[in-house]
Motif scaffolding. Structure first.
Motif, PDB file in Angstrom:
ATOM      1  N   GLN A   7       0.774  -1.231   0.000  1.00 53.66           N
ATOM      2  CA  GLN A   7       0.000   0.000   0.000  1.00 53.66           C
ATOM      3  C   GLN A   7       0.810   1.287   0.000  1.00 53.66           C
ATOM      4  O   GLN A   7       0.239   2.361  -0.185  1.00 53.66           O
ATOM      5  CB  GLN A   7      -0.965   0.020   1.179  1.00 53.66           C
ATOM      6  N   GLU A   8       2.136   1.199   0.154  1.00 54.88           N
ATOM      7  CA  GLU A   8       2.910   2.445   0.084  1.00 54.88           C
ATOM      8  C   GLU A   8       2.816   3.098  -1.293  1.00 54.88           C
ATOM      9  O   GLU A   8       3.167   4.262  -1.465  1.00 54.88           O
ATOM     10  CB  GLU A   8       4.372   2.217   0.471  1.00 54.88           C
ATOM     11  N   LEU A   9       2.317   2.351  -2.264  1.00 52.18           N
ATOM     12  CA  LEU A   9       1.996   2.924  -3.567  1.00 52.18           C
ATOM     13  C   LEU A   9       1.041   4.103  -3.418  1.00 52.18           C
ATOM     14  O   LEU A   9       1.088   5.066  -4.186  1.00 52.18           O
ATOM     15  CB  LEU A   9       1.375   1.839  -4.459  1.00 52.18           C
ATOM     16  N   GLN A  18      -7.076   4.809   0.637  1.00 53.45           N
ATOM     17  CA  GLN A  18      -6.272   3.661   0.217  1.00 53.45           C
ATOM     18  C   GLN A  18      -7.118   2.386   0.224  1.00 53.45           C
ATOM     19  O   GLN A  18      -7.122   1.621  -0.749  1.00 53.45           O
ATOM     20  CB  GLN A  18      -5.071   3.477   1.153  1.00 53.45           C
ATOM     21  N   CYS A  19      -7.812   2.158   1.323  1.00 48.64           N
ATOM     22  CA  CYS A  19      -8.612   0.934   1.450  1.00 48.64           C
ATOM     23  C   CYS A  19      -9.753   0.912   0.441  1.00 48.64           C
ATOM     24  O   CYS A  19     -10.025  -0.121  -0.188  1.00 48.64           O
ATOM     25  CB  CYS A  19      -9.148   0.815   2.867  1.00 48.64           C
ATOM     26  N   ARG A  20     -10.398   2.041   0.271  1.00 47.97           N
ATOM     27  CA  ARG A  20     -11.501   2.136  -0.686  1.00 47.97           C
ATOM     28  C   ARG A  20     -11.009   1.836  -2.106  1.00 47.97           C
ATOM     29  O   ARG A  20     -11.660   1.087  -2.862  1.00 47.97           O
ATOM     30  CB  ARG A  20     -12.120   3.530  -0.633  1.00 47.97           C
ATOM     31  N   THR A  21      -9.856   2.399  -2.463  1.00 47.90           N
ATOM     32  CA  THR A  21      -9.325   2.218  -3.814  1.00 47.90           C
ATOM     33  C   THR A  21      -8.890   0.781  -4.046  1.00 47.90           C
ATOM     34  O   THR A  21      -9.173   0.189  -5.104  1.00 47.90           O
ATOM     35  CB  THR A  21      -8.140   3.172  -4.052  1.00 47.90           C
ATOM     36  N   MET A  22      -8.201   0.193  -3.087  1.00 50.99           N
ATOM     37  CA  MET A  22      -7.771  -1.198  -3.238  1.00 50.99           C
ATOM     38  C   MET A  22      -8.976  -2.112  -3.430  1.00 50.99           C
ATOM     39  O   MET A  22      -8.969  -2.988  -4.309  1.00 50.99           O
ATOM     40  CB  MET A  22      -6.939  -1.630  -2.026  1.00 50.99           C
ATOM     41  N   GLY A  29      -6.425  -7.792  -0.005  1.00 47.41           N
ATOM     42  CA  GLY A  29      -5.383  -7.729   1.012  1.00 47.41           C
ATOM     43  C   GLY A  29      -4.531  -6.488   0.859  1.00 47.41           C
ATOM     44  O   GLY A  29      -4.311  -6.006  -0.255  1.00 47.41           O
ATOM     45  N   ALA A  30      -4.064  -5.961   1.987  1.00 44.26           N
ATOM     46  CA  ALA A  30      -3.143  -4.823   1.996  1.00 44.26           C
ATOM     47  C   ALA A  30      -1.892  -5.223   2.760  1.00 44.26           C
ATOM     48  O   ALA A  30      -1.970  -5.728   3.886  1.00 44.26           O
ATOM     49  CB  ALA A  30      -3.786  -3.611   2.658  1.00 44.26           C
ATOM     50  N   GLU A  31      -0.735  -5.023   2.136  1.00 47.83           N
ATOM     51  CA  GLU A  31       0.551  -5.273   2.786  1.00 47.83           C
ATOM     52  C   GLU A  31       1.148  -3.918   3.136  1.00 47.83           C
ATOM     53  O   GLU A  31       1.350  -3.080   2.261  1.00 47.83           O
ATOM     54  CB  GLU A  31       1.462  -6.062   1.843  1.00 47.83           C
TER      55      GLU A  31
END
Length: 277
Positions: A7-9, A18-22, A29-31
């Motif tokens: 997620q540092e992207l 970030q969570c909404r976009t992923m 999953g988010a790392e």
């Protein structure tokens, strides 16, 4: 396959965004890179950790773990001459294990090339001894929290220590505890003499996590690497962990990279499904 995104992207966006976009792009999953959410693990209170985890879960995203463990830190090194620095490194990894577990994660990817390289004159054997000592010191906390440290081989362009899957496997065998395993990264494995599918098969019994990217530092499908044999090998090895996209060149734009990567992976899996039908 389960798809995650490093997620540092999206580091410059709010955690909510970030969570909404992923989730919108299809990642479940988010790392997390620790430096993107705090300067030090102690800075994140239990309420902060709960909020991050709850926000991710609200969007259908699981925080799978941490990577870039020692990035943007000072005073830590895996193979330092000073045993106090190595002890401090083990203590810091233990704090990260707490953070990882509190966020709901189960894996910590140990890459951090600058904080593991051997100084000039230090032998590989001594480096391995020191790495084993440091990792053993933090294993009890990782075991207690249900977190696995996944050791990541990196190319000689990045570090002079732990450059192959075999190098990592040697350390994992020496530590000989359940809370350490192998992490495989496509960009790194492209630097090995052995083809990636063969590396996947050879080390399948100790591989716990997998990063996808390419030698051009972009995501899968954005370079020259053919992922069809790679994903076939993962299927054949019965790998059931996360497939996590990690990129280093953000110039095409975060949303574009994330979208292109997951759409390409879906196409590759569709081809494999079609071939087996």
């Amino acid at each position: 396959m389960k798809y995650a995104l490093c997620q540092e992207l999206f580091e410059n966006r709010s955690w909510e965004d970030q969570c909404r976009t992923m989730a919108r792009l299809g990642y479940t999953g988010a790392e997390v890179a620790p430096f993107s959410i705090c300067a030090h693990p102690r800075d994140l209170l239990p309420t902060d950790r709960h909020r991050l985890r709850e926000t991710a879960e609200t969007h259908g995203v699981e925080i799978i773990g941490l990577h870039w463990l020692l990035a943007k830190t000072a005073g830590f090194h895996l193979t330092a001459d000073d045993p106090r620095i190595r002890a401090a490194t083990a203590d810091y990894l233990s704090l990260l294990a707490d953070l990882c577990a509190d966020l709901g994660g189960t894996i910590m990817v140990f890459g951090s090339p600058a904080q593991r390289s051997l100084r000039e004159g230090l032998s590989r054997e001594e480096g391995i001894d020191r790495a084993v000592e440091t990792f053993k010191a933090c294993m009890p906390r990782l075991g207690e929290r249900g977190v696995t440290l996944c050791l990541e081989p990196l190319t000689t362009k990045e570090t002079n220590f732990i450059n192959t899957c075999a190098d990592a496997a040697e350390i994992i065998e020496r530590v000989n505890l359940p809370a350490i395993a192998l992490h495989q990264d496509v960009k790194a494995m492209l630097g090995e003499e052995t083809p990636i599918p063969a590396l996947i098969d050879r080390f399948k019994s100790i591989t716990k996590h997998f990063h996808v990217n390419d030698s051009n530092l972009l995501g899968p499908g954005m370079g020259e690497t053919d992922y069809l044999p790679i994903f076939r090998a993962l299927r054949d090895s019965r790998y059931d962990g996360w497939i996590s996209v990690e990129v280093f060149d953000y110039s095409p734009g975060a949303d574009h990279i994330a979208r292109e990567s997951i759409e390409y992976m879906h196409r590759i899996n569709a081809q494999l499904d079609g071939a087996s039908a």
